[in-house]
Structures are given as C-alpha cells and as structure tokens.
Design a protein around this motif. Sequence first.
Motif, PDB file in Angstrom:
ATOM      1  N   MET A  54      -6.633  41.014 -22.737  1.00 28.16           N
ATOM      2  CA  MET A  54      -5.811  41.774 -23.650  1.00 28.16           C
ATOM      3  C   MET A  54      -5.517  40.904 -24.868  1.00 28.16           C
TER       4      MET A  54
ATOM      5  N   LEU B 110      -3.354  46.121 -30.027  1.00 22.74           N
ATOM      6  CA  LEU B 110      -3.674  45.676 -28.682  1.00 22.74           C
ATOM      7  C   LEU B 110      -5.133  46.027 -28.438  1.00 22.74           C
TER       8      LEU B 110
ATOM      9  N   ARG C  48       1.881  52.159 -25.054  1.00 23.52           N
ATOM     10  CA  ARG C  48       1.451  50.782 -24.800  1.00 23.52           C
ATOM     11  C   ARG C  48       2.290  49.751 -25.574  1.00 23.52           C
TER      12      ARG C  48
ATOM     13  N   LYS D 165       5.176  48.500 -24.981  1.00 22.28           N
ATOM     14  CA  LYS D 165       5.831  47.488 -24.134  1.00 22.28           C
ATOM     15  C   LYS D 165       4.980  46.229 -24.010  1.00 22.28           C
ATOM     16  N   ARG D 166       3.675  46.384 -23.964  1.00 19.96           N
ATOM     17  CA  ARG D 166       2.783  45.227 -23.849  1.00 19.96           C
ATOM     18  C   ARG D 166       2.782  44.379 -25.112  1.00 19.96           C
ATOM     19  N   CYS D 167       3.214  44.963 -26.217  1.00 19.67           N
ATOM     20  CA  CYS D 167       3.230  44.261 -27.502  1.00 19.67           C
ATOM     21  C   CYS D 167       4.558  43.560 -27.783  1.00 19.67           C
TER      22      CYS D 167
ATOM     23  N   THR E 118       5.212  33.085 -25.482  1.00 20.35           N
ATOM     24  CA  THR E 118       4.041  33.871 -25.816  1.00 20.35           C
ATOM     25  C   THR E 118       3.611  33.532 -27.222  1.00 20.35           C
TER      26      THR E 118
END
Length: 189
Positions: free
Chosen positions: A1, A54, A81, A83-85, A168
């Motif tokens: 990812m 993403l 999507r 939340k993944r960012c 991160t």
Amino acid sequence: MTLRIIPATLRDLSYIAANLRPEDRAEIDCQFDQWSPALLALTALQGFAYVAELDGNPEAGFGAAEQRSGLWIAWSWGTRRMKRCVPGITEFFHAVLARQVAARGAWRVEARALAANELALRWLGRLGATQRCLLPGYGKNGEDFFLYDWTREGWTHVPVSKTTGTETAVADTDSRGQGRAGARGGAAG
C-alpha cells in the motif's frame, strides 16, 4: 500500500466528493442547502488543498483556507478508504500544512465537526485541536456540531507521536515533506 500526499486538483477532489464515506456525506449535507461534487471540490481549492492517494487512487482531500486575516478554516473529507490515509495525512498536517498556514500569519485555525461524527472528533483531538464549544443547531436541519481550534501558540507544536501513536512516513515526499508534484506557490489556492 503506497500513500502519496500531492497538491489537490479539481479532478481528484471531484472524484473524492462523488465517493464520500457516509460520515462525511452526512456532515456536508447538513452544511449546504445544495451541493455537488464539483462545487465542493471548487470550494476546497481555496487556500492550501491536498489529496491523499492510496495506490494511485485519490481517497481523501484536506487543507486549510483563510477566512479573513489571521483566521483559517481546516477541512478534510474522503472515501471509505480514508481511514488508511489518516496516519500519513496527520504527519503531513504537522510537517507541512501547519507550517504553511503559520507562515501566512494565522492566529487561529478552526474546524467544525458534526457532533455525531465520532471518528472526526477523535481525529481532531489527536491532531492537537482544542474542543472549544458545542454549536447547537449549527446544521441546516438543527444538527449539533463541535467547534475545535488551534491557536498560534499550539498550531505547530504538537508532536507527531502524540497524533498518530505510530511513526509513519508520507511516501514519495521530498525532504520538506512535499509530494512529488511539489508544493503550491506562495499564492493561495
């Protein structure tokens, strides 16, 4: 990812706005009498606007725009999507966006969130914003919102470790934390 933070475009923001996650759609619906993805995207392009990609697909838009001298409004919305960012957006927020807004002379940055949007409320707290007050009936149908803010004293001084809980990195950024496409110029929007 792979996550990239890049300057926003009308195309990317329109795509995100057309595919909003339910929490963001509810929040936007109760703030506008009428809106469309293109209108929301055009509005978002004021000031500093960025997109989180993403795996090459735009999933979240975020930024800040000056309302008057010294007062800015921070915003964000995205797809399912998003939340993944969030960890990458959070880091970019502190490493780049906060400094850009501070350099433009911001004394206060505000954000409003629908009281029922618990994800947004938690994220604003993790971003270091202070919950100032409840805004009863702020939405067009009487929905309650909360007002959060950062003042000049706290805007650029919240450590990343407090906001993300993990270390991160924003992928594909240069030494200043800017996406491959580069930073916006000195002019707004």
